[in-house]
Design a protein around this motif. Structure first.
Motif, PDB file in Angstrom:
ATOM      1  N   LYS A 267       0.941  -1.353   0.019  1.00  0.00           N
ATOM      2  CA  LYS A 267       0.071   0.099  -0.029  1.00  0.00           C
ATOM      3  C   LYS A 267       0.814   1.221   0.020  1.00  0.00           C
ATOM      4  N   GLU A 268       1.857   1.223   0.859  1.00  0.00           N
ATOM      5  CA  GLU A 268       2.755   2.521   0.962  1.00  0.00           C
ATOM      6  C   GLU A 268       3.549   2.543  -0.458  1.00  0.00           C
ATOM      7  N   MET A 269       3.982   1.295  -0.937  1.00  0.00           N
ATOM      8  CA  MET A 269       4.797   1.434  -2.233  1.00  0.00           C
ATOM      9  C   MET A 269       3.924   1.806  -3.459  1.00  0.00           C
ATOM     10  N   ASP A 270       2.562   1.502  -3.453  1.00  0.00           N
ATOM     11  CA  ASP A 270       1.578   2.068  -4.189  1.00  0.00           C
ATOM     12  C   ASP A 270       1.364   3.656  -4.200  1.00  0.00           C
ATOM     13  N   LYS A 271       1.148   4.041  -3.076  1.00  0.00           N
ATOM     14  CA  LYS A 271       1.245   5.468  -2.943  1.00  0.00           C
ATOM     15  C   LYS A 271       2.402   6.121  -3.407  1.00  0.00           C
ATOM     16  N   ALA A 272       3.558   5.603  -3.381  1.00  0.00           N
ATOM     17  CA  ALA A 272       4.850   6.259  -3.468  1.00  0.00           C
ATOM     18  C   ALA A 272       5.037   5.935  -4.938  1.00  0.00           C
ATOM     19  N   GLY A 273       4.178   5.217  -5.906  1.00  0.00           N
ATOM     20  CA  GLY A 273       4.456   5.190  -7.264  1.00  0.00           C
ATOM     21  C   GLY A 273       5.477   4.147  -7.642  1.00  0.00           C
ATOM     22  N   LYS A 274       5.678   3.148  -6.751  1.00  0.00           N
ATOM     23  CA  LYS A 274       6.552   2.063  -6.944  1.00  0.00           C
ATOM     24  C   LYS A 274       6.221   0.839  -7.539  1.00  0.00           C
ATOM     25  N   LEU A 275       4.677   0.660  -7.484  1.00  0.00           N
ATOM     26  CA  LEU A 275       4.020  -0.586  -8.109  1.00  0.00           C
ATOM     27  C   LEU A 275       3.648  -0.174  -9.537  1.00  0.00           C
ATOM     28  N   VAL A 276       4.117  -1.119 -10.482  1.00  0.00           N
ATOM     29  CA  VAL A 276       3.896  -0.873 -11.865  1.00  0.00           C
ATOM     30  C   VAL A 276       3.076  -2.120 -12.389  1.00  0.00           C
ATOM     31  N   TYR A 277       1.855  -1.806 -12.792  1.00  0.00           N
ATOM     32  CA  TYR A 277       1.144  -2.778 -13.477  1.00  0.00           C
ATOM     33  C   TYR A 277       1.177  -2.787 -14.820  1.00  0.00           C
ATOM     34  N   LEU A 278       1.685  -4.049 -15.494  1.00  0.00           N
ATOM     35  CA  LEU A 278       1.837  -3.980 -17.051  1.00  0.00           C
ATOM     36  C   LEU A 278       0.801  -5.231 -17.840  1.00  0.00           C
ATOM     37  N   HIS A 284       0.131 -17.273 -21.314  1.00  0.00           N
ATOM     38  CA  HIS A 284       1.223 -17.182 -20.417  1.00  0.00           C
ATOM     39  C   HIS A 284       2.763 -17.116 -21.179  1.00  0.00           C
ATOM     40  N   LEU A 285       3.482 -15.934 -20.805  1.00  0.00           N
ATOM     41  CA  LEU A 285       4.697 -15.745 -21.232  1.00  0.00           C
ATOM     42  C   LEU A 285       4.917 -15.660 -22.824  1.00  0.00           C
ATOM     43  N   HIS A 286       3.867 -15.254 -23.327  1.00  0.00           N
ATOM     44  CA  HIS A 286       3.941 -15.240 -24.748  1.00  0.00           C
ATOM     45  C   HIS A 286       3.974 -13.461 -25.040  1.00  0.00           C
ATOM     46  N   PHE A 287       4.931 -12.956 -25.671  1.00  0.00           N
ATOM     47  CA  PHE A 287       4.756 -11.534 -26.075  1.00  0.00           C
ATOM     48  C   PHE A 287       5.896 -11.325 -27.156  1.00  0.00           C
ATOM     49  N   SER A 288       5.751 -10.053 -27.721  1.00  0.00           N
ATOM     50  CA  SER A 288       6.701  -9.957 -28.727  1.00  0.00           C
ATOM     51  C   SER A 288       7.941  -9.249 -28.171  1.00  0.00           C
ATOM     52  N   LYS A 289       9.045  -9.244 -29.325  1.00  0.00           N
ATOM     53  CA  LYS A 289      10.195  -8.626 -28.759  1.00  0.00           C
ATOM     54  C   LYS A 289      10.038  -7.070 -28.666  1.00  0.00           C
ATOM     55  N   GLU A 290       9.119  -6.651 -29.520  1.00  0.00           N
ATOM     56  CA  GLU A 290       8.839  -5.218 -29.519  1.00  0.00           C
ATOM     57  C   GLU A 290       8.245  -4.754 -28.345  1.00  0.00           C
ATOM     58  N   TRP A 291       7.187  -5.498 -27.740  1.00  0.00           N
ATOM     59  CA  TRP A 291       6.542  -5.175 -26.532  1.00  0.00           C
ATOM     60  C   TRP A 291       7.558  -5.197 -25.444  1.00  0.00           C
ATOM     61  N   PHE A 292       8.575  -6.373 -25.345  1.00  0.00           N
ATOM     62  CA  PHE A 292       9.344  -6.345 -24.341  1.00  0.00           C
ATOM     63  C   PHE A 292      10.345  -5.100 -24.398  1.00  0.00           C
ATOM     64  N   PHE A 293      10.921  -4.811 -25.647  1.00  0.00           N
ATOM     65  CA  PHE A 293      11.662  -3.694 -25.560  1.00  0.00           C
ATOM     66  C   PHE A 293      11.046  -2.163 -25.206  1.00  0.00           C
ATOM     67  N   LYS A 294       9.699  -2.056 -25.552  1.00  0.00           N
ATOM     68  CA  LYS A 294       8.893  -0.810 -24.972  1.00  0.00           C
ATOM     69  C   LYS A 294       8.579  -0.671 -23.722  1.00  0.00           C
ATOM     70  N   ASN A 295       8.205  -1.997 -23.240  1.00  0.00           N
ATOM     71  CA  ASN A 295       7.495  -2.081 -21.708  1.00  0.00           C
ATOM     72  C   ASN A 295       8.639  -2.398 -20.615  1.00  0.00           C
ATOM     73  N   ILE A 296       9.660  -3.268 -20.864  1.00  0.00           N
ATOM     74  CA  ILE A 296      10.330  -3.840 -19.852  1.00  0.00           C
ATOM     75  C   ILE A 296      11.770  -3.141 -19.834  1.00  0.00           C
ATOM     76  N   LEU A 297      12.207  -3.187 -21.297  1.00  0.00           N
ATOM     77  CA  LEU A 297      13.645  -2.543 -21.156  1.00  0.00           C
ATOM     78  C   LEU A 297      13.808  -1.252 -20.274  1.00  0.00           C
ATOM     79  N   PRO A 298      13.069  -0.481 -20.171  1.00  0.00           N
ATOM     80  CA  PRO A 298      13.429   0.945 -19.361  1.00  0.00           C
ATOM     81  C   PRO A 298      13.553   0.661 -17.944  1.00  0.00           C
ATOM     82  N   PHE A 299      13.113  -0.662 -17.283  1.00  0.00           N
ATOM     83  CA  PHE A 299      13.439  -0.958 -15.982  1.00  0.00           C
ATOM     84  C   PHE A 299      14.666  -1.823 -15.759  1.00  0.00           C
ATOM     85  N   LEU A 300      15.234  -2.101 -16.946  1.00  0.00           N
ATOM     86  CA  LEU A 300      16.579  -2.734 -16.707  1.00  0.00           C
ATOM     87  C   LEU A 300      17.708  -1.698 -17.068  1.00  0.00           C
ATOM     88  N   GLN A 301      17.322  -0.615 -17.360  1.00  0.00           N
ATOM     89  CA  GLN A 301      18.564   0.416 -17.906  1.00  0.00           C
ATOM     90  C   GLN A 301      18.895   1.519 -16.658  1.00  0.00           C
TER      91      GLN A 301
END
Length: 301
Positions: A267-278, A284-301
């Motif tokens: 709850k505290e993390m949510d209020k602080a903007g730390k929870l991200v729902y994508l 299950h576990l099927h996604f495009s490379k483009e989706w991965f680059f757009k949505n996940i890669l920013p959190f790894l950089q």
């Protein structure tokens, strides 16, 4: 767009000061924990993910966790090794890796997502910065619709063990999937006898250290597959679950006791903007490379 197909192996059940340092010393390292039925280095799944991240973030150090001495043990341990022992093993691996001591990001696929969450809760050193859970079942599962193949003898054996009694000591100690089996029709037995999930979800008591450690994350990213036919219920991937006492209606995280009582600090993390729902279209576990680059890669950089 072509999807990244994760066939049999990945179907089911891982401050500004640092950023400045990371910029000078190189990219923030990444730790990956694969899902059930997969291994650290499968070139068609985790090995492929590792490769495309390395191409997009030159010079990044990626540790893809092998649970065991070889690939065969790695796969088998995803079914048969006590989860608490796996987490302890991984904590030791991370603590001894000199490349991770300044901090690292983590990405878990399917059950690897909740296992990496246990790592940050139990082992704060070296520090995990961002946690990306790709299809992780954080409230557990109450169904076993598919395994690596309907004809798999191992899957048939797992189903029989769960039918015999998911919360018996013998099954809990021998079967990984039983350790995050969450029966909404028998919450008392779940809380009492679940060796892993009930502990990390603070179902029996509040461990303030677990809460403090999880809240130390900069971002906790949860990916839910919007057409998931393999996780029951899919709401677990966003920390939701069945309303207690039945197995039809699901409720979102904000309506659960974990959130309203803030047992984990979510709850505290949510209020602080730390929870991200994508959300990801697909099973299950099927996604495009483009989706991965757009949505996940920013959190790894």
């Amino acid at each position: 767009m072509a999807s990244i197909g994760f066939p049999v192996t990945l179907l089911l059940l891982g401050g500004s000061c640092w950023l400045s340092l990371g910029s000078a010393a190189g990219p923030v390292p990444l730790v990956i924990w694969h899902g059930m039925g997969d291994s650290c280095c499968n070139p068609e799944s985790i090995g492929y993910i590792k490769k495309i991240v390395e191409e997009k973030i030159p010079g990044i150090y990626i540790l893809s966790l092998m649970i065991g001495k070889n690939l065969i043990e790695d796969v088998e341990n995803g079914f048969l090794m006590n989860v608490n022992d796996q987490v302890k093993l991984v904590c030791g691996i991370l603590a001894k890796d000199p490349k991770l001591q300044g901090g690292f990001n983590a990405m878990g696929f399917s059950q690897g997502g909740q296992f990496l969450r246990a790592v940050v809760q139990r082992c704060p050193s070296p520090p995990m910065l961002n946690l990306v859970s790709v299809g992780g079942q954080h409230q557990g599962v109450y169904g076993f619709p598919r395994c690596p193949g309907e004809s798999s003898r191992l899957c048939d054996w797992i189903r029989k063990m769960l039918d015999l009694g998911a919360y018996t000591q013998a099954v809990q100690e021998r079967l990984v999937q039983a350790q995050y089996w969450h029966d909404p029709l028998n919450e008392e037995e779940y809380r009492k006898n679940s060796l892993f999930l009930a502990d990390v979800n603070q179902e029996r008591c509040i461990n303030q250290t677990y809460k403090k450690n999880l809240m130390s994350l900069k971002k906790f990213v949860m990916v839910k597959f919007l057409n998931d036919t393999m996780v029951d219920p899919p709401a677990s991937e966003w920390f939701g679950y069945y309303r207690s006492g039945q197995a039809k209606e699901t409720i979102p995280l904000k309506e659960t006791l974990l959130y309203t009582e803030d047992r984990l600090g979510l709850k505290e993390m949510d209020k602080a903007g730390k929870l991200v729902y994508l959300g990801a279209e697909g099973d299950h576990l099927h996604f495009s490379k483009e989706w991965f680059f757009k949505n996940i890669l920013p959190f790894l950089q």
